[in-house]
Design an enzyme around this catalytic site. Structure first.
Site, PDB file in Angstrom:
ATOM      1  N   TRP A  64       0.600  -1.267  -0.064  1.00  0.00           N
ATOM      2  CA  TRP A  64      -0.029   0.121  -0.014  1.00  0.00           C
ATOM      3  C   TRP A  64       0.893   1.326  -0.020  1.00  0.00           C
ATOM      4  O   TRP A  64       0.486   2.250  -0.623  1.00  0.00           O
ATOM      5  CB  TRP A  64      -0.806   0.259   1.183  1.00  0.00           C
ATOM      6  N   HIS A  65       2.002   1.098   0.713  1.00  0.00           N
ATOM      7  CA  HIS A  65       2.751   2.494   0.666  1.00  0.00           C
ATOM      8  C   HIS A  65       3.522   2.505  -0.911  1.00  0.00           C
ATOM      9  O   HIS A  65       3.968   3.849  -0.898  1.00  0.00           O
ATOM     10  CB  HIS A  65       3.958   2.337   1.827  1.00  0.00           C
ATOM     11  N   GLY A  66       3.939   1.345  -1.287  1.00  0.00           N
ATOM     12  CA  GLY A  66       4.441   1.681  -2.503  1.00  0.00           C
ATOM     13  C   GLY A  66       5.513   0.472  -2.837  1.00  0.00           C
ATOM     14  O   GLY A  66       6.049  -0.078  -1.955  1.00  0.00           O
TER      15      GLY A  66
END
Length: 459
Positions: A355-357
């Protein structure tokens, strides 16, 4: 020219300054939501329009186009295939977010002090997924649901204006917090705890002021410390010349410094939600009763910095996202009649990392987090099985362990690249990885006989 001179004066780029101004503007925009005439529909419209306008000013027209892709796909799945809308929403929204992360290389932009719309898209992704899953849960038998599912499920499809208002509400998608659509609808329609009662309408102004003052303090401390602990320090020759203790101290201070930036952001978002009235979460049982304003609380600063164990960190850091991960990932991976284990913890941390990358540093950090929490649980179980004198020592050990491993681990979250992360970890001999793994192995070997079930239940 005024924007450029102002940006250079505080040491940020013009896009970042524009974002910060729009972000702070969510406070007065949220306040005026209280005064919108015309009932719930007008308030939904105000929430949607102001959110889209702030996005346009901050990121440009393309930002709203990006936001509406997962929003409309998720809403369409709720309309057409309710039985599978949760799965469709999760895969499509996460997939689109990952694509945007890769295309814009958002982590590199944030690392270099830039800004783009992917941070806001991250918040919208969680919102649309939870909305679809809760609508899906409305089909299930209530007897088969957990308490959180019973509380958050929705039986009726929200209208499109309600849905867009929920996603973009007064700019709350900039940095969160994430909240449930059922709570948003009750607040907008003045139902549930927002119904007028004999206790009166609580005033949000004092808690809003408290959040603003906290934000000012956090930003001030960050600006004071950050020049002394830049991320470039880990690649400088002088860093390699220092001894082990000095390098470990620099890692600790770098992690400590970086957190105050997040404290500032979450304090501002908390202030905007509180002043709108949405931050109200009920009354205390005290006499006289006092209003509680923790719905928008995303961080407990002292709780993070003085956490007694790593297990406490998800309860005090990025609180609303941690709650989302528990309700929509962790709990749903546990088979009925079985207890959660390391797999559920690792899978949840992996989802958080993605989700963060898609940067190695994020993935390594969240795997480290899973190890850190598992190691802390081993210490905790020993605490419950030893005499009081030894227990105090183990409590101090758990506190020191949490400080060490947290600040070691978060270097990966900040530098992002695989090479820089491994170089930073290797410079202190991977101490923050070796210790948790050793504790996990010891915990499986040296199992406390007394109070084991009680410790497991409390954890």
């Amino acid at each position: 020219m005024e924007m450029e001179s102002m940006a250079s004066a505080i040491g940020v780029s013009v896009p970042v300054l524009r974002f910060l101004l729009c972000f702070v503007a969510t406070i007065p925009v949220s306040f005026f939501h209280r005064l919108v005439p015309g009932g719930a529909t007008a308030r939904h419209l105000y929430a949607a329009v102001t959110g889209a306008l702030l996005s346009y000013i901050s990121f440009g027209f393309s930002s709203n186009l990006h936001f509406f892709v997962p929003m409309l796909i998720s809403y369409g799945s709720m309309v057409v295939v309710r039985k599978w809308c949760g799965v469709i929403s999760f895969l499509s929204a996460m997939g689109y977010l990952i694509g945007c992360h890769v295309y814009y290389m958002s982590g590199d932009a944030w690392k270099e002090g830039g800004i783009d719309a992917t941070g806001s898209l991250m918040v919208i992704t969680l919102k649309v997924i939870s909305c679809a899953i809760n609508y899906n849960d409305g089909l299930l038998k209530e007897a088969d649901l957990r308490e959180s599912q019973k509380k958050n499920r929705i039986l009726k499809l929200p209208s499109l204006i309600e849905y867009v208002g929920y996603c973009l509400c007064c700019g709350s998608h900039f940095a969160g917090p994430v909240y449930e659509i059922k709570d948003y609808l009750d607040w907008t329609e003045r139902k549930g705890i927002w119904t007028k009662s004999e206790k009166g309408t609580p005033s949000p102004f004092l808690p809003t002021l408290r959040a603003i003052l906290q934000a000012g303090f956090c930003m001030g401390l960050y600006l004071y410390l950050s020049p002394s602990y830049p991320l470039s320090r880990f690649s400088e020759p002088i860093y390699q010349e220092w001894g082990f203790v000095k390098r470990l101290t620099v890692q600790y201070m770098s992690g400590f410094t970086a957190r105050w930036k997040y404290y500032f952001i979450w304090s501002i978002s908390e202030a905007s939600i509180i002043i709108s009235g949405f931050g109200f979460s009920g009354w205390t049982d005290s006499s006289p009763p006092k209003a509680r304003w923790d719905r928008a609380k995303n961080v407990d600063v002292l709780g993070v910095e003085f956490a007694k164990s790593s297990v406490e960190l998800p309860l005090v850091w990025n609180i609303q996202v941690s709650t989302w991960l528990r309700h929509y990932v962790y709990d749903r991976l546990v088979q009925k009649g079985k207890k959660p284990g390391f797999f559920q913890l690792l899978a949840t941390q992996t989802v958080s990392a993605v989700w963060h990358g898609l940067y190695p540093g994020y993935l390594i950090f969240f795997v480290q987090s899973a190890l850190m929490i598992a190691g802390s649980r081993a210490i905790y179980r020993w605490q419950q099985a030893v005499p009081p004198t030894v227990k105090k020592f183990l409590m101090l050990m758990n506190f020191a362990y949490t400080l060490l491993v947290l600040n070691y681990s978060c270097i990966g979250f900040m530098v992002l690249s695989l090479h820089e992360t491994l170089a930073a970890y290797g410079s202190v001999y991977y101490i923050g990885t070796i210790i948790p793994v050793a504790l996990i192995l010891l915990g499986n070997t040296i199992k406390p006989k007394s109070a084991r079930s009680k410790a497991r239940k409390e954890q």
